[in-house]
Design a protein around this motif. Structure first.
Motif, PDB file in Angstrom:
ATOM      1  N   HIS A   1       0.813  -1.218   0.000  1.00  0.00           N
ATOM      2  CA  HIS A   1       0.000   0.000   0.000  1.00  0.00           C
ATOM      3  C   HIS A   1       0.847   1.269   0.000  1.00  0.00           C
ATOM      4  O   HIS A   1       0.327   2.352  -0.236  1.00  0.00           O
ATOM      5  CB  HIS A   1      -0.899   0.038   1.242  1.00  0.00           C
ATOM      6  CG  HIS A   1      -1.881  -1.068   1.297  1.00  0.00           C
ATOM      7  ND1 HIS A   1      -1.678  -2.186   2.062  1.00  0.00           N
ATOM      8  CD2 HIS A   1      -3.068  -1.231   0.679  1.00  0.00           C
ATOM      9  CE1 HIS A   1      -2.709  -2.995   1.925  1.00  0.00           C
ATOM     10  NE2 HIS A   1      -3.560  -2.453   1.085  1.00  0.00           N
TER      11      HIS A   1
ATOM     12  N   THR B   1      -4.213   7.859   2.233  1.00  0.00           N
ATOM     13  CA  THR B   1      -4.229   7.559   3.659  1.00  0.00           C
ATOM     14  C   THR B   1      -5.533   6.909   4.083  1.00  0.00           C
ATOM     15  O   THR B   1      -5.700   6.542   5.232  1.00  0.00           O
ATOM     16  CB  THR B   1      -4.015   8.842   4.490  1.00  0.00           C
ATOM     17  OG1 THR B   1      -5.018   9.795   4.129  1.00  0.00           O
ATOM     18  CG2 THR B   1      -2.636   9.417   4.255  1.00  0.00           C
ATOM     19  N   SER B   2      -6.449   6.728   3.169  1.00  0.00           N
ATOM     20  CA  SER B   2      -7.744   6.137   3.469  1.00  0.00           C
ATOM     21  C   SER B   2      -7.636   4.615   3.594  1.00  0.00           C
ATOM     22  O   SER B   2      -7.200   3.941   2.656  1.00  0.00           O
ATOM     23  CB  SER B   2      -8.748   6.495   2.368  1.00  0.00           C
ATOM     24  OG  SER B   2      -9.873   5.653   2.428  1.00  0.00           O
ATOM     25  N   GLU B   3      -8.049   4.081   4.742  1.00  0.00           N
ATOM     26  CA  GLU B   3      -8.055   2.633   4.936  1.00  0.00           C
ATOM     27  C   GLU B   3      -8.993   1.938   3.944  1.00  0.00           C
ATOM     28  O   GLU B   3      -8.676   0.881   3.427  1.00  0.00           O
ATOM     29  CB  GLU B   3      -8.472   2.290   6.367  1.00  0.00           C
ATOM     30  CG  GLU B   3      -7.437   2.626   7.405  1.00  0.00           C
ATOM     31  CD  GLU B   3      -6.231   1.706   7.361  1.00  0.00           C
ATOM     32  OE1 GLU B   3      -6.388   0.508   7.037  1.00  0.00           O
ATOM     33  OE2 GLU B   3      -5.123   2.199   7.635  1.00  0.00           O
ATOM     34  N   ASP B   4     -10.135   2.548   3.687  1.00  0.00           N
ATOM     35  CA  ASP B   4     -11.091   1.958   2.741  1.00  0.00           C
ATOM     36  C   ASP B   4     -10.508   1.896   1.333  1.00  0.00           C
ATOM     37  O   ASP B   4     -10.662   0.892   0.637  1.00  0.00           O
ATOM     38  CB  ASP B   4     -12.400   2.750   2.719  1.00  0.00           C
ATOM     39  CG  ASP B   4     -13.228   2.540   3.974  1.00  0.00           C
ATOM     40  OD1 ASP B   4     -13.047   1.490   4.635  1.00  0.00           O
ATOM     41  OD2 ASP B   4     -14.047   3.417   4.295  1.00  0.00           O
TER      42      ASP B   4
ATOM     43  N   ALA C   1      -7.335   1.808   0.564  1.00  0.00           N
ATOM     44  CA  ALA C   1      -6.249   0.820   0.587  1.00  0.00           C
ATOM     45  C   ALA C   1      -6.811  -0.595   0.507  1.00  0.00           C
ATOM     46  O   ALA C   1      -6.309  -1.438  -0.240  1.00  0.00           O
ATOM     47  CB  ALA C   1      -5.414   0.993   1.849  1.00  0.00           C
ATOM     48  N   ARG C   2      -7.866  -0.865   1.262  1.00  0.00           N
ATOM     49  CA  ARG C   2      -8.496  -2.185   1.252  1.00  0.00           C
ATOM     50  C   ARG C   2      -9.054  -2.501  -0.137  1.00  0.00           C
ATOM     51  O   ARG C   2      -8.870  -3.605  -0.667  1.00  0.00           O
ATOM     52  CB  ARG C   2      -9.610  -2.245   2.297  1.00  0.00           C
ATOM     53  CG  ARG C   2     -10.259  -3.602   2.438  1.00  0.00           C
ATOM     54  CD  ARG C   2     -11.335  -3.633   3.527  1.00  0.00           C
ATOM     55  NE  ARG C   2     -10.863  -3.127   4.796  1.00  0.00           N
ATOM     56  CZ  ARG C   2     -11.205  -1.943   5.323  1.00  0.00           C
ATOM     57  NH1 ARG C   2     -12.047  -1.150   4.692  1.00  0.00           N
ATOM     58  NH2 ARG C   2     -10.725  -1.555   6.484  1.00  0.00           N
TER      59      ARG C   2
END
Length: 113
Positions: free
Chosen positions: A61, A95-98, A100-101
């Protein structure tokens, strides 16, 4: 060598819940973290018994300073165990976890297909 109780439970889950059958290819997403490394070692125990073709997928990521080292660690493990490895990296880190997922799942699904 007999299987551990955990290996037996995972084998049952793979066959009964996931429909994984002998001789199938199985792609495991491995981040380099403790959970995915533990799963890799558990599946390495099951691969010969289930006659599976295990492959490892890693997606960088590029969100942490250790991401390159994580990828190298996963590559080394895959090489040591003779498991094919697929490595990809995010061209547009966020920087968004969503986000990245979603990027990771998209990459792994592309390999699986």
């Amino acid at each position: 060598m007999s299987q551990t109780p955990l290996a037996i439970r995972v084998r049952t889950a793979l066959t009964e819940r996931c429909g994984i059958l002998p001789e199938q290819r199985l792609l495991l997403g491995v981040s380099g973290g403790a959970d995915s490394i533990a799963m890799l070692h558990l599946l390495l125990e099951l691969v010969p018994k289930m006659h599976l073709q295990l492959e490892v997928g890693h997606f960088d990521h590029r969100l942490q300073d250790t991401s390159k080292a994580d990828c190298q660690f996963v590559e080394q493990l895959a090489r040591e165990h003779g498991v094919p490895m697929h490595a990809g990296a995010w061209d547009n880190p966020s920087t968004s976890e969503d986000a990245a997922r979603t990027a990771r799942y998209t990459y792994l699904m592309g390999i699986a297909e």
